[in-house]
Design a protein around this motif. Sequence first.
Motif, PDB file in Angstrom:
ATOM      1  N   LEU A 154      28.199  75.194 -48.940  1.00 50.81           N
ATOM      2  CA  LEU A 154      27.187  75.168 -47.887  1.00 50.81           C
ATOM      3  C   LEU A 154      26.861  73.735 -47.492  1.00 50.81           C
ATOM      4  O   LEU A 154      26.745  73.421 -46.309  1.00 50.81           O
ATOM      5  CB  LEU A 154      25.927  75.903 -48.344  1.00 50.81           C
ATOM      6  N   MET A 155      26.737  72.846 -48.475  1.00 51.51           N
ATOM      7  CA  MET A 155      26.460  71.432 -48.165  1.00 51.51           C
ATOM      8  C   MET A 155      27.622  70.828 -47.387  1.00 51.51           C
ATOM      9  O   MET A 155      27.409  70.060 -46.463  1.00 51.51           O
ATOM     10  CB  MET A 155      26.203  70.624 -49.443  1.00 51.51           C
TER      11      MET A 155
ATOM     12  N   ALA B   5      29.568  68.869 -42.312  1.00 48.85           N
ATOM     13  CA  ALA B   5      30.539  68.938 -41.214  1.00 48.85           C
ATOM     14  C   ALA B   5      29.836  69.217 -39.896  1.00 48.85           C
ATOM     15  O   ALA B   5      30.158  68.631 -38.873  1.00 48.85           O
ATOM     16  CB  ALA B   5      31.579  70.013 -41.498  1.00 48.85           C
ATOM     17  N   LEU B   6      28.846  70.108 -39.915  1.00 49.10           N
ATOM     18  CA  LEU B   6      28.111  70.426 -38.706  1.00 49.10           C
ATOM     19  C   LEU B   6      27.345  69.212 -38.205  1.00 49.10           C
ATOM     20  O   LEU B   6      27.310  68.935 -37.012  1.00 49.10           O
ATOM     21  CB  LEU B   6      27.151  71.585 -38.966  1.00 49.10           C
ATOM     22  N   LEU B   7      26.737  68.476 -39.116  1.00 49.53           N
ATOM     23  CA  LEU B   7      25.913  67.343 -38.717  1.00 49.53           C
ATOM     24  C   LEU B   7      26.715  66.062 -38.542  1.00 49.53           C
ATOM     25  O   LEU B   7      26.194  65.079 -38.040  1.00 49.53           O
ATOM     26  CB  LEU B   7      24.782  67.131 -39.728  1.00 49.53           C
TER      27      LEU B   7
ATOM     28  N   ASP C  51      23.528  62.770 -45.133  1.00 48.38           N
ATOM     29  CA  ASP C  51      23.765  63.134 -46.523  1.00 48.38           C
ATOM     30  C   ASP C  51      22.410  63.443 -47.152  1.00 48.38           C
ATOM     31  O   ASP C  51      21.680  62.548 -47.563  1.00 48.38           O
ATOM     32  CB  ASP C  51      24.466  61.986 -47.246  1.00 48.38           C
ATOM     33  N   LEU C  52      22.089  64.722 -47.211  1.00 46.18           N
ATOM     34  CA  LEU C  52      20.786  65.140 -47.708  1.00 46.18           C
ATOM     35  C   LEU C  52      20.651  64.971 -49.213  1.00 46.18           C
ATOM     36  O   LEU C  52      19.531  64.900 -49.719  1.00 46.18           O
ATOM     37  CB  LEU C  52      20.525  66.594 -47.303  1.00 46.18           C
ATOM     38  N   ASP C  53      21.758  64.907 -49.931  1.00 45.95           N
ATOM     39  CA  ASP C  53      21.675  64.671 -51.369  1.00 45.95           C
ATOM     40  C   ASP C  53      21.292  63.216 -51.657  1.00 45.95           C
ATOM     41  O   ASP C  53      20.462  62.944 -52.510  1.00 45.95           O
ATOM     42  CB  ASP C  53      22.999  65.010 -52.060  1.00 45.95           C
ATOM     43  N   ARG C  54      21.899  62.291 -50.944  1.00 45.28           N
ATOM     44  CA  ARG C  54      21.615  60.865 -51.158  1.00 45.28           C
ATOM     45  C   ARG C  54      20.320  60.418 -50.482  1.00 45.28           C
ATOM     46  O   ARG C  54      19.712  59.441 -50.899  1.00 45.28           O
ATOM     47  CB  ARG C  54      22.768  60.015 -50.638  1.00 45.28           C
ATOM     48  N   HIS C  55      19.906  61.115 -49.411  1.00 40.48           N
ATOM     49  CA  HIS C  55      18.723  60.720 -48.645  1.00 40.48           C
ATOM     50  C   HIS C  55      17.816  61.937 -48.432  1.00 40.48           C
ATOM     51  O   HIS C  55      17.752  62.496 -47.342  1.00 40.48           O
ATOM     52  CB  HIS C  55      19.148  60.130 -47.293  1.00 40.48           C
ATOM     53  N   PRO C  56      17.095  62.350 -49.476  1.00 44.23           N
ATOM     54  CA  PRO C  56      16.296  63.570 -49.386  1.00 44.23           C
ATOM     55  C   PRO C  56      15.064  63.467 -48.491  1.00 44.23           C
ATOM     56  O   PRO C  56      14.474  64.477 -48.142  1.00 44.23           O
ATOM     57  CB  PRO C  56      15.888  63.827 -50.839  1.00 44.23           C
ATOM     58  N   ASP C  57      14.670  62.245 -48.086  1.00 39.67           N
ATOM     59  CA  ASP C  57      13.468  62.078 -47.268  1.00 39.67           C
ATOM     60  C   ASP C  57      13.756  62.024 -45.767  1.00 39.67           C
ATOM     61  O   ASP C  57      12.887  61.644 -44.983  1.00 39.67           O
ATOM     62  CB  ASP C  57      12.719  60.807 -47.681  1.00 39.67           C
ATOM     63  N   LEU C  58      14.965  62.393 -45.361  1.00 40.28           N
ATOM     64  CA  LEU C  58      15.303  62.328 -43.942  1.00 40.28           C
ATOM     65  C   LEU C  58      14.308  63.123 -43.105  1.00 40.28           C
ATOM     66  O   LEU C  58      13.851  64.193 -43.515  1.00 40.28           O
ATOM     67  CB  LEU C  58      16.710  62.870 -43.693  1.00 40.28           C
ATOM     68  N   GLN C  59      14.005  62.580 -41.942  1.00 38.74           N
ATOM     69  CA  GLN C  59      13.106  63.208 -40.982  1.00 38.74           C
ATOM     70  C   GLN C  59      13.857  63.367 -39.672  1.00 38.74           C
ATOM     71  O   GLN C  59      14.678  62.516 -39.322  1.00 38.74           O
ATOM     72  CB  GLN C  59      11.880  62.323 -40.744  1.00 38.74           C
TER      73      GLN C  59
ATOM     74  N   ALA D 212      17.428  61.175 -35.994  1.00 39.31           N
ATOM     75  CA  ALA D 212      17.294  61.166 -37.452  1.00 39.31           C
ATOM     76  C   ALA D 212      16.648  59.858 -37.901  1.00 39.31           C
ATOM     77  O   ALA D 212      16.985  58.781 -37.394  1.00 39.31           O
ATOM     78  CB  ALA D 212      18.655  61.329 -38.119  1.00 39.31           C
ATOM     79  N   TRP D 213      15.751  59.981 -38.870  1.00 35.17           N
ATOM     80  CA  TRP D 213      15.003  58.835 -39.395  1.00 35.17           C
ATOM     81  C   TRP D 213      15.090  58.845 -40.910  1.00 35.17           C
ATOM     82  O   TRP D 213      15.132  59.906 -41.532  1.00 35.17           O
ATOM     83  CB  TRP D 213      13.538  58.929 -38.967  1.00 35.17           C
ATOM     84  N   GLU D 214      15.054  57.671 -41.517  1.00 35.54           N
ATOM     85  CA  GLU D 214      15.248  57.593 -42.971  1.00 35.54           C
ATOM     86  C   GLU D 214      14.038  58.024 -43.783  1.00 35.54           C
ATOM     87  O   GLU D 214      14.181  58.339 -44.964  1.00 35.54           O
ATOM     88  CB  GLU D 214      15.676  56.179 -43.375  1.00 35.54           C
ATOM     89  N   SER D 215      12.843  58.081 -43.194  1.00 30.30           N
ATOM     90  CA  SER D 215      11.661  58.430 -43.983  1.00 30.30           C
ATOM     91  C   SER D 215      10.516  58.866 -43.079  1.00 30.30           C
ATOM     92  O   SER D 215      10.527  58.585 -41.879  1.00 30.30           O
ATOM     93  CB  SER D 215      11.208  57.217 -44.808  1.00 30.30           C
ATOM     94  N   PRO D 216       9.502  59.504 -43.666  1.00 26.40           N
ATOM     95  CA  PRO D 216       8.312  59.862 -42.885  1.00 26.40           C
ATOM     96  C   PRO D 216       7.627  58.620 -42.299  1.00 26.40           C
ATOM     97  O   PRO D 216       7.132  58.651 -41.178  1.00 26.40           O
ATOM     98  CB  PRO D 216       7.403  60.563 -43.892  1.00 26.40           C
TER      99      PRO D 216
END
Length: 150
Positions: free
Chosen positions: A6-7, A12-14, A39-47, A102-106
């Motif tokens: 799924l990841m 691939a989609l993103l 990469d949501l695993d490496r950057h979990p705070d993406l906004q 896409a942004w790296e943090s809140p």
Amino acid sequence: MTRTLLMAATTALLSTSCTTTHAAPGAPELASPMKMTLDLDRHPDLQFRIDRFTVPPASRPELEAAIHRSTELLRAQPGFLGHVVFERQGEPGVTTLVTLAAWESPEAIAKAGEAVRAHYQRIGFDVPALLARLGVTMERGNYIAPRELQ
């Protein structure tokens, strides 16, 4: 579907062509589209800022110009990771455009919002008035990608 599969599908989609990526103040102008990989695993705070526009055909050129100007302003903001625009042809005479930034943090998305609002106020740019004049409707929101849903 396993989480890994799924990841991979989500990545691939993103991983899509976009007009901007990892821009920083003073960065050179991008001559061609580049890939934006999230990469949501490496950057979990993406906004993510997602805007959906319903656009009458006659208004599209002016709205596109406004989107391009806004993207240039966003590219100069710290923490900006990229931007992509999607298009859906709906009923005859109606186009839907969806923009995703896409942004790296809140904190990065909040500071960018402040900077954009201040810039628009300085130059006298009224987004709601533009959209009303063009007959464009907009739905806007900030999103996250919850790990438990990936």
